[in-house]
Write an enzyme that holds these catalytic residues in place. Sequence first.
Site, PDB file in Angstrom:
ATOM      1  N   TYR A 126      -2.786 -10.278   5.074  1.00  0.00           N
ATOM      2  CA  TYR A 126      -2.857  -8.855   5.396  1.00  0.00           C
ATOM      3  C   TYR A 126      -4.301  -8.503   5.717  1.00  0.00           C
ATOM      4  O   TYR A 126      -5.159  -8.527   4.835  1.00  0.00           O
ATOM      5  CB  TYR A 126      -2.326  -8.037   4.215  1.00  0.00           C
ATOM      6  CG  TYR A 126      -2.225  -6.542   4.434  1.00  0.00           C
ATOM      7  CD1 TYR A 126      -2.322  -5.974   5.697  1.00  0.00           C
ATOM      8  CD2 TYR A 126      -2.012  -5.693   3.351  1.00  0.00           C
ATOM      9  CE1 TYR A 126      -2.211  -4.603   5.883  1.00  0.00           C
ATOM     10  CE2 TYR A 126      -1.905  -4.319   3.516  1.00  0.00           C
ATOM     11  CZ  TYR A 126      -2.008  -3.781   4.783  1.00  0.00           C
ATOM     12  OH  TYR A 126      -1.916  -2.428   4.968  1.00  0.00           O
TER      13      TYR A 126
ATOM     14  N   ILE B 174       5.336  -4.230  10.392  1.00  0.00           N
ATOM     15  CA  ILE B 174       5.509  -3.798   9.007  1.00  0.00           C
ATOM     16  C   ILE B 174       5.094  -2.342   8.990  1.00  0.00           C
ATOM     17  O   ILE B 174       3.918  -2.014   9.116  1.00  0.00           O
ATOM     18  CB  ILE B 174       4.695  -4.670   8.044  1.00  0.00           C
ATOM     19  CG1 ILE B 174       5.172  -6.129   8.151  1.00  0.00           C
ATOM     20  CG2 ILE B 174       4.838  -4.158   6.609  1.00  0.00           C
ATOM     21  CD1 ILE B 174       4.414  -7.105   7.287  1.00  0.00           C
TER      22      ILE B 174
ATOM     23  N   TYR C 280     -13.595  -4.604  -2.625  1.00  0.00           N
ATOM     24  CA  TYR C 280     -14.640  -4.228  -3.579  1.00  0.00           C
ATOM     25  C   TYR C 280     -15.598  -5.392  -3.851  1.00  0.00           C
ATOM     26  O   TYR C 280     -16.765  -5.325  -3.492  1.00  0.00           O
ATOM     27  CB  TYR C 280     -14.064  -3.679  -4.896  1.00  0.00           C
ATOM     28  CG  TYR C 280     -15.153  -3.155  -5.810  1.00  0.00           C
ATOM     29  CD1 TYR C 280     -15.865  -2.008  -5.469  1.00  0.00           C
ATOM     30  CD2 TYR C 280     -15.497  -3.827  -6.974  1.00  0.00           C
ATOM     31  CE1 TYR C 280     -16.897  -1.544  -6.273  1.00  0.00           C
ATOM     32  CE2 TYR C 280     -16.519  -3.368  -7.789  1.00  0.00           C
ATOM     33  CZ  TYR C 280     -17.223  -2.219  -7.432  1.00  0.00           C
ATOM     34  OH  TYR C 280     -18.235  -1.777  -8.224  1.00  0.00           O
TER      35      TYR C 280
ATOM     36  N   ARG D  83      -9.343  -0.413   4.608  1.00  0.00           N
ATOM     37  CA  ARG D  83      -9.136  -0.270   3.174  1.00  0.00           C
ATOM     38  C   ARG D  83      -9.968  -1.255   2.359  1.00  0.00           C
ATOM     39  O   ARG D  83     -10.367  -0.951   1.234  1.00  0.00           O
ATOM     40  CB  ARG D  83      -7.654  -0.451   2.824  1.00  0.00           C
ATOM     41  CG  ARG D  83      -6.794   0.743   3.205  1.00  0.00           C
ATOM     42  CD  ARG D  83      -5.373   0.560   2.703  1.00  0.00           C
ATOM     43  NE  ARG D  83      -4.535   1.711   3.022  1.00  0.00           N
ATOM     44  CZ  ARG D  83      -4.351   2.760   2.224  1.00  0.00           C
ATOM     45  NH1 ARG D  83      -4.958   2.810   1.053  1.00  0.00           N
ATOM     46  NH2 ARG D  83      -3.570   3.762   2.592  1.00  0.00           N
TER      47      ARG D  83
ATOM     48  N   LYS E 215      -0.106  -9.812   8.911  1.00  0.00           N
ATOM     49  CA  LYS E 215       0.070  -8.388   9.189  1.00  0.00           C
ATOM     50  C   LYS E 215      -1.294  -7.876   9.618  1.00  0.00           C
ATOM     51  O   LYS E 215      -2.228  -7.812   8.808  1.00  0.00           O
ATOM     52  CB  LYS E 215       0.567  -7.638   7.948  1.00  0.00           C
ATOM     53  CG  LYS E 215       0.679  -6.134   8.153  1.00  0.00           C
ATOM     54  CD  LYS E 215       1.021  -5.401   6.867  1.00  0.00           C
ATOM     55  CE  LYS E 215       1.055  -3.883   7.098  1.00  0.00           C
ATOM     56  NZ  LYS E 215       1.306  -3.131   5.854  1.00  0.00           N
TER      57      LYS E 215
ATOM     58  N   THR F 290       0.832  -1.203   0.000  1.00  0.00           N
ATOM     59  CA  THR F 290       0.000   0.000   0.000  1.00  0.00           C
ATOM     60  C   THR F 290       0.866   1.253   0.000  1.00  0.00           C
ATOM     61  O   THR F 290       0.642   2.188  -0.773  1.00  0.00           O
ATOM     62  CB  THR F 290      -0.915   0.000   1.231  1.00  0.00           C
ATOM     63  OG1 THR F 290      -1.675  -1.203   1.250  1.00  0.00           O
ATOM     64  CG2 THR F 290      -1.844   1.200   1.215  1.00  0.00           C
ATOM     65  N   THR F 291       1.868   1.283   0.888  1.00  0.00           N
ATOM     66  CA  THR F 291       2.748   2.444   0.995  1.00  0.00           C
ATOM     67  C   THR F 291       3.566   2.631  -0.274  1.00  0.00           C
ATOM     68  O   THR F 291       3.954   3.752  -0.609  1.00  0.00           O
ATOM     69  CB  THR F 291       3.676   2.293   2.213  1.00  0.00           C
ATOM     70  OG1 THR F 291       2.890   1.957   3.361  1.00  0.00           O
ATOM     71  CG2 THR F 291       4.432   3.570   2.500  1.00  0.00           C
TER      72      THR F 291
END
Length: 286
Positions: free
Chosen positions: A133, A203, A107, A138, A161, A44-45
């Site tokens: 994750y 993380i 989604y 999100r 994570k 993501t980052t």
Amino acid sequence: MLKGSIVALVTPMNKFGEIDYEGLGKLIDFHLLEKTDGLLVLGTTGEGSTLSDEEEEEILRFTVKKVNQRIPVIAGAGSNNTKKAIEKVKRFAALGADQLLVITPYYNKTSDAGLLAHFTAIADQSPLPILLYNVPSRTGMTIPIPILKKLAKHPQIIGIKEASGDIAYVMEVGRLIEESFVLYSGNDDTILPVLSVGGIGVISVWANIQPKRVHDLVEAFEQGEMKKAQRLQLEALPLIHALFSETNPIPVKAAMDLMGLPAGPLRLPLVPLADEKRAQLAQILD
């Protein structure tokens, strides 16, 4: 299992919005010098959702070559398309990643049975160990504990994570920890609480700008220096909150720019940090 501070690395870009490989090399050198324990790219980052397949592969190829096995490299390989995720884990394994990070579908949110089937299908065909994750802010999905309990038994799924921010959920995950399944904090403001229930590291977005402090926090906890770990976590909270004042990685790229670290612009739909928040971030960094 990889312990300590794993940086969720930004993808530096030049003024034309192209990948800045010279800057990426400098960031990798910076993290090796500052005792970062592992690198996560294409997450993501790292603005993974705006990268082309070709860019993903070249970033991973470059990172693996530059790191040269000095620390582990994890590649973000998730998708809300199970078939595409399976293709990614195979490609990224061939390019030299050490582990893979796979996010919950987003989604097209699925059922509990769908989550189990999605992750199992990916793990069944993955040549490398997988970290799950969990980031419902999100994706709109949390991995239910009964499903996580089943997934934790898969030989290729080695950890999670956890970025829900739900301490009650973290406590339940802590009950699943064993030698073959580990827990990482996915939120910088809860590193110490996660470590306290058996987590082995973080993380981290924060580690992009203060990698040694994040490494030292985890190390202090491991060595029983609780006061030092508490101090490092609590002192960092204003900065950590500023790094999430807008959608990640908007603020952390602004912070890196203020510090003279390679970061560069963002890709749309992300835009630069608002002037007022940038000024507040600069004040905190000072």
